[in-house]
Every structure is written in C-alpha cells, then in structure tokens.
Design a protein around this motif. Structure first.
Motif, short mmCIF file in Angstrom:
data_model
loop_
_atom_site.label_atom_id
_atom_site.label_comp_id
_atom_site.label_asym_id
_atom_site.label_seq_id
_atom_site.Cartn_x
_atom_site.Cartn_y
_atom_site.Cartn_z
N THR A 1 14.22 3.50 -0.73
CA THR A 1 14.26 3.90 -2.12
C THR A 1 13.35 3.58 -2.72
O THR A 1 12.14 2.89 -2.36
CB THR A 1 15.41 3.10 -2.60
N PRO A 2 12.96 3.95 -4.08
CA PRO A 2 11.87 3.67 -4.85
C PRO A 2 11.68 2.05 -4.97
O PRO A 2 10.63 1.58 -5.08
CB PRO A 2 12.32 4.25 -6.34
N LYS A 3 12.63 1.43 -5.08
CA LYS A 3 12.66 -0.10 -5.13
C LYS A 3 12.12 -0.67 -3.92
O LYS A 3 11.36 -1.64 -3.83
CB LYS A 3 14.11 -0.67 -5.51
N GLU A 4 12.56 -0.19 -2.73
CA GLU A 4 12.12 -0.47 -1.43
C GLU A 4 10.67 -0.22 -1.39
O GLU A 4 9.73 -1.24 -0.80
CB GLU A 4 12.76 0.11 -0.38
N CYS A 5 10.31 0.94 -1.82
CA CYS A 5 8.90 1.20 -1.80
C CYS A 5 8.10 0.26 -2.89
O CYS A 5 6.73 -0.14 -2.24
CB CYS A 5 8.44 2.61 -2.21
N ARG A 6 8.64 -0.22 -3.70
CA ARG A 6 7.86 -1.26 -4.79
C ARG A 6 7.71 -2.36 -4.32
O ARG A 6 6.92 -3.01 -4.22
CB ARG A 6 8.50 -1.11 -6.19
N TYR B 1 -7.54 -1.33 3.65
CA TYR B 1 -6.23 -0.91 4.16
C TYR B 1 -4.92 -1.09 3.40
O TYR B 1 -4.07 -0.33 3.40
CB TYR B 1 -6.16 -1.28 5.76
N LEU B 2 -4.99 -2.50 3.38
CA LEU B 2 -3.81 -2.80 2.51
C LEU B 2 -3.79 -2.31 1.17
O LEU B 2 -2.65 -2.09 0.41
CB LEU B 2 -3.58 -4.62 2.51
N ALA B 3 -4.90 -2.15 0.49
CA ALA B 3 -5.00 -1.56 -0.75
C ALA B 3 -4.40 -0.13 -1.06
O ALA B 3 -3.63 0.26 -1.92
CB ALA B 3 -6.63 -1.92 -1.36
N ALA B 4 -4.95 0.44 0.16
CA ALA B 4 -4.38 2.02 0.17
C ALA B 4 -3.03 2.00 0.46
O ALA B 4 -2.34 2.92 -0.26
CB ALA B 4 -5.41 2.62 1.36
N LEU B 5 -2.44 1.04 1.31
CA LEU B 5 -1.20 1.10 1.71
C LEU B 5 -0.29 0.78 0.32
O LEU B 5 0.62 1.19 0.26
CB LEU B 5 -0.83 0.29 2.65
N GLU B 6 -0.49 0.01 -0.23
CA GLU B 6 0.13 -0.48 -1.62
C GLU B 6 -0.04 0.64 -2.63
O GLU B 6 1.17 1.03 -3.21
CB GLU B 6 -0.80 -1.65 -2.37
N ARG C 1 3.31 2.91 -4.08
CA ARG C 1 3.63 2.95 -5.31
C ARG C 1 3.81 4.65 -5.87
O ARG C 1 4.68 4.83 -6.57
CB ARG C 1 2.48 2.30 -6.49
N VAL C 2 2.67 5.38 -5.26
CA VAL C 2 3.05 6.91 -5.22
C VAL C 2 4.09 7.34 -4.74
O VAL C 2 4.79 8.21 -5.65
CB VAL C 2 1.88 7.36 -4.62
N LEU C 3 4.78 6.85 -3.72
CA LEU C 3 6.05 7.39 -3.14
C LEU C 3 6.94 6.98 -3.90
O LEU C 3 7.79 7.74 -4.32
CB LEU C 3 6.06 6.75 -1.60
N ALA C 4 7.30 5.70 -4.56
CA ALA C 4 8.21 5.30 -5.44
C ALA C 4 8.08 6.24 -6.79
O ALA C 4 9.22 6.91 -6.90
CB ALA C 4 7.85 3.92 -5.61
N VAL D 1 11.08 13.43 -8.81
CA VAL D 1 11.93 14.32 -8.06
C VAL D 1 13.40 14.18 -8.46
O VAL D 1 14.07 15.26 -8.53
CB VAL D 1 11.71 14.29 -6.35
N ARG D 2 13.89 12.98 -8.17
CA ARG D 2 15.40 12.61 -8.75
C ARG D 2 15.47 13.04 -10.07
O ARG D 2 16.76 13.68 -10.55
CB ARG D 2 15.57 11.21 -8.54
N GLN D 3 14.50 12.74 -10.93
CA GLN D 3 14.73 13.18 -12.42
C GLN D 3 14.70 14.50 -12.59
O GLN D 3 15.65 15.20 -13.31
CB GLN D 3 13.87 12.42 -13.33
#
Length: 62
Positions: free
Chosen positions: A2-7, A28-33, A37-40, A46-48
């Motif tokens: 979910t977006p919350k899990e991504c955040r 690496y961690l900055a890119a992953l972070e 955030r982009v995924l969330a 998309v849901r909206q």
C-alpha cells in the motif's frame, strides 16, 4: 504494498541512511527512499484516477 507501507519503507531507508558511513550505501538508500516515495505517490494517483473515471462513467450512464 500500500502507499502507507511504501512511505513506511521510505522512512526506514531515510533513518538507516543517517547511520551509514560509506557513500555508496548512503546513495543507494537515498535512491531506494525516493523510489518508495514515488511508488506511493503513483499508487495514490492511479487509485484517484480510477475513482474519478468510475465516477464519471456512473454519471454518464444516468
């Protein structure tokens, strides 16, 4: 995921990044972070959009 899990994962990466000393792992961690955030944000957009599309279709059928 979910977006919350991504955040939550993005926040975990941000906190982990603060404790790491080597540059490679911090980058690496900055890119992953940022990716989480982009995924969330994308999931929410998309849901909206799907909700708006569905609402629009329901209105045109009436």
């Amino acid at each position: 995921m979910t977006p919350k899990e991504c955040r939550d994962r993005a926040e975990h990466c941000r906190q982990a990044k603060a404790t790491i000393e080597d540059d490679f792992t911090r980058r690496y961690l900055a890119a992953l972070e940022q990716s989480y955030r982009v995924l969330a944000n994308t999931q929410e957009a998309v849901r909206q959009a799907l909700k708006d599309w569905s609402d629009h279709n329901d209105q045109t059928k009436q």
